[in-house]
Scaffold this active site. Structure first.
Site, mmCIF file in Angstrom:
data_model
loop_
_atom_site.group_PDB
_atom_site.id
_atom_site.type_symbol
_atom_site.label_atom_id
_atom_site.label_comp_id
_atom_site.label_asym_id
_atom_site.label_seq_id
_atom_site.Cartn_x
_atom_site.Cartn_y
_atom_site.Cartn_z
ATOM 1 N N ASP A 227 8.050 27.402 73.626
ATOM 2 C CA ASP A 227 9.134 27.161 72.665
ATOM 3 C C ASP A 227 9.461 25.667 72.685
ATOM 4 O OD1 ASP A 227 11.593 27.438 71.107
ATOM 5 O OD2 ASP A 227 11.392 29.572 71.486
ATOM 6 N N HIS A 250 7.228 23.636 70.840
ATOM 7 C CA HIS A 250 7.784 23.497 69.494
ATOM 8 C C HIS A 250 8.436 22.141 69.267
ATOM 9 C CE1 HIS A 250 7.995 28.162 68.875
ATOM 10 N NE2 HIS A 250 6.792 27.720 69.165
#
Ligand SMILES: *[C@@H]1O[C@H](CO)[C@@H](O)[C@H](O)[C@H]1NC(C)=O
Length: 401
Positions: A227, A250
């Site tokens: 993430d 991310h």
């Protein structure tokens, strides 16, 4: 024979007593050094070492002056959530020196519904140097990915809440079930030389999450996870991020914001000298498309390198997964004074810059300077909606401001 035995045992008891006294004397005199193995932690075994680590904290906390808690080499199974509170501490600071690895149980149900595995709250002057925290997250991720349900939410690995003057040096966080490191409600925290390691498909394993905190510095760290490498939540002010290698992951994200109507703003954020390799995003500002009185202002993104990042520069104020809970889709978050300077490299998708701001509160004061982003060695594109600002120097893709 019997009397000899009795005689011997008396000697043993006497020796034991003198030994204990000597140790206690040493402790009160130097007052500073606690080896968790002396306090019951059992490295390289299946025995839970939680009590040893708790005892070390209690003693360090009760002694005046600075203390050191030493965790020697080896693997220490920790089957409970360790909560270190500084509320009643007499100490003026506690250093953890960790040579070993703290290991979570492989059965994710044991910890999976708790909040934080190793948490600190109300501490002042805690430093952690070295060590590996192995969250053993693989089982939980597999459960979540199977979509069969019945999976716990997962436990974050290392957390600091309502604390100040904290240093995290050279710590490695491996395979966290959920967030790796969380800094919440803190003041003056320095994170340095940290490594975060988890696979790209591990869900919700944000590397370092900061919220409601000021004066946090994150330097010289390598983050590979599933993430956000670094996520910046509401109420973060005066955050400095420098020398970061992010990927997979991310990217570095401000948000998601507008989670609630009354939300503290984000301001004075600097992200300098970072490389994003095969990441989903580079630098992103993200808010739900719904009412909020939050804001983002005075942000600088500078000296960034993108290596095949899917979305190198993004503002997304229309975040609304599954189109649920976003009435009208207008974000109330006001975004202003955001500078992008000296950002170069490659975008994995044709659109390298995407600024999608709120139609109700357009972004203002967006500045672009010396941007050079290509897609497959050719020019990339930029798109803007509800965005006002200016550009300087060479901008590629052509500025949409
Ligand atoms: C902005 O943040 C930096 C640290 O990142 C700090 O040194 C500086 O004082 C802050 N500026 C303001 C105006 O708060």
């Amino acid at each position: 024979m019997k009397s000899i035995m009795r005689f011997l045992s008396i000697i043993i008891i006497l020796n034991f007593t003198t030994l204990t006294i000597a140790k206690d004397e040493l402790r009160t005199r130097s007052n500073r050094y606690y080896n968790v193995v002396d306090l019951g932690a059992k490295p390289n075994s299946n025995i839970d070492s939680s009590n040893g680590l708790k005892a070390a904290w209690e003693m360090a906390c009760a002694s005046t002056g600075r203390s050191t808690i030493f965790i020697p080499q080896g693997r220490y199974l920790i089957r409970s959530a360790l909560k270190y509170s500084g509320k009643e501490c007499k100490s003026s600071g506690i250093n953890f020196v960790i040579k070993g690895t703290i290991v979570a149980p492989t059965d994710f149900h044991i910890l999976g519904n708790l909040k934080t595995w190793v948490s600190f709250e109300y501490v002042d002057g805690v430093t952690i140097t070295g060590g590996v925290f192995d969250g053993q997250g693989a089982g939980l991720w597999a459960c979540k990915r199977s979509r069969k349900g019945g999976c716990p939410r997962g436990i974050s690995t290392l957390g600091f809440a309502n604390s100040k003057n904290v240093e995290i040096n050279g710590v490695t966080s491996l395979n966290s079930q959920l967030f790796h490191i969380v800094i919440n409600g803190c003041k003056d925290v320095k994170v340095q030389g940290v490594r975060v390691i988890a696979p790209s498909d591990s869900p919700n394993t944000d590397g370092i999450h900061v919220q409601l905190s000021s004066g946090v510095t994150i330097l010289n760290s390598r983050i590979a996870t599933g993430d956000d490498c670094i996520s910046i939540g509401s109420g973060t002010t005066s955050l400095w991020i420098e020398e970061i290698k992010c990927g997979p992951g991310h990217g570095i994200s401000i948000g998601s914001l507008a989670k609630t109507l009354n939300e503290a703003g984000v301001q004075n954020i600097t992200v300098k000298t970072a490389t994003f390799t095969n990441t989903q995003n580079g630098v992103r500002i993200k808010s739900w498309g719904r009412p909020s009185n939050g804001y983002v202002r005075n942000v600088l993104f500078q000296h960034l390198t993108m290596v095949n990042a899917q979305n190198p520069i993004v503002i997304d104020q229309n975040y609304c997964p599954r189109h649920k809970g976003c009435p009208g889709q207008d974000s109330g978050v006001r975004i202003s004074s955001v500078t992008y300077k000296d950002i170069h490299g490659s975008s994995a998708t044709p659109i390298a810059i995407k600024l999608d701001c709120s139609s109700k509160y357009p972004c203002s004061g967006i500045k672009m300077e010396d941007i050079h982003l290509t897609h497959k060695n050719e020019a990339s594109l930029s798109t803007c909606a509800n965005t006002a600002g200016s550009s300087f120097g060479v901008i590629q893709p052509k500025s949409c401001l």
